[in-house]
Scaffold this active site. Structure first.
Site, PDB file in Angstrom:
ATOM      1  N   HIS A   1       9.473 -55.675 -60.410  1.00 41.92           N
ATOM      2  CA  HIS A   1       9.804 -54.372 -59.826  1.00 41.92           C
ATOM      3  C   HIS A   1       8.531 -53.700 -59.320  1.00 41.92           C
ATOM      4  O   HIS A   1       7.455 -53.863 -59.891  1.00 41.92           O
ATOM      5  CB  HIS A   1      10.498 -53.487 -60.860  1.00 41.92           C
TER       6      HIS A   1
ATOM      7  N   SER B   1      16.794 -45.684 -53.318  1.00 41.34           N
ATOM      8  CA  SER B   1      17.550 -44.444 -53.105  1.00 41.34           C
ATOM      9  C   SER B   1      18.973 -44.713 -52.614  1.00 41.34           C
ATOM     10  O   SER B   1      19.490 -44.014 -51.745  1.00 41.34           O
ATOM     11  CB  SER B   1      16.806 -43.519 -52.127  1.00 41.34           C
TER      12      SER B   1
END
Length: 260
Positions: free
Chosen positions: A103, A221
């Site tokens: 990540h 998002s």
């Protein structure tokens, strides 16, 4: 086979990355709501990735449901003097099936390199864990027209020497760093362009069949109001969801968008 036909053969997956949020009690409460709201969800794989301290509690609540447990990170060694780390065996002991690796927050905040990610991926696969391997560029790299170069390099090094069988047991996730937690989101076409590139890179490394069956998620998002348009793209097979996964109704709405 057309892109649309290949896409329809890949079962969508939506994974919630809770990051450093939720105590064990909070995780249990959220899982109870999710299991109720998603009880009839079909045609999609749902994964939640709580923090390490909440894995056991979350796992006990979702046991026997259509929600699967994942972790947010792991070390590549089986055991040893690695203070603060957890091993693949520890995750399997808690009935984890997935683990997020590489990540951007691990890369940028904790110095993880492509080579480290590759070692972790190999260990996860050898331990019967399905890695969700993340790749993505910074805003400066995108503005400098280096997105393709960065993605190529990350794929080349993070996925080095993996064969077709390995890709059959893993997930890739494109997460543009500039869109994570910023409220900015790649346009559906921007995301699709990178997903198509990633699939082509996997094909170059393996073969067309392996690449066409590989699930590639989008993260950055993703919310209930933009998920459907993103997931409609032919090479986007679901999402790795951050903040929105902490709210049950928002996460369920994103899961439903993947189904539709």
């Amino acid at each position: 086979m057309t892109d649309k036909m290949a896409s329809s053969m890949r079962k969508p997956l939506v994974a919630g990355n809770w990051k450093m949020n939720n105590t064990a009690a909070e995780a249990a409460a959220l899982c109870k709501v999710l299991t109720r709201l998603l009880a009839n969800a079909k045609g999609v794989d749902v994964v939640i990735c709580p923090p390490f301290t909440a894995l056991a509690m979350a796992g006990s609540v979702i046991s026997g449901t259509n929600i699967v447990l994942g972790a947010q990170n792991m070390h590549w060694e089986k055991s040893g003097a690695f203070t603060g780390e957890v091993s693949s065996a520890m995750l399997r002991d808690l009935y984890c099936h997935y683990v997020i690796l590489g990540h951007s927050e691990r890369r940028t905040l904790f110095g993880e390199t492509d080579e480290i990610v590759n070692r972790k991926v190999r260990t996860a696969l050898a331990s019967n864990l399905r890695p969700i391997v993340c790749i993505g560029e910074t805003l400066d790299q995108r503005k400098s027209n280096k997105t393709e170069e960065v993605i190529r390099l990350q794929c080349q090094n993070s996925l080095k020497d993996l064969d077709a069988a390995s890709f059959g047991n893993m997930i890739l996730a494109y997460e543009p760093i500039w869109a994570i937690g910023t409220g900015m989101t790649a346009t559906p076409q921007q995301a699709q362009d990178v997903h198509r590139l990633i699939r082509q890179l996997v094909q170059d490394q393996t073969d067309a069949k392996t690449a066409s069956s590989l699930r590639i998620l989008y993260g950055g998002s993703v919310k209930a109001n933009n998920a459907a348009e993103l997931f409609h793209q032919p090479d986007i097979d679901g999402g790795l969801i951050g903040g929105a996964s902490l709210d049950a109704e928002s996460f369920v709405a994103i899961v439903n968008a993947a189904i539709s």
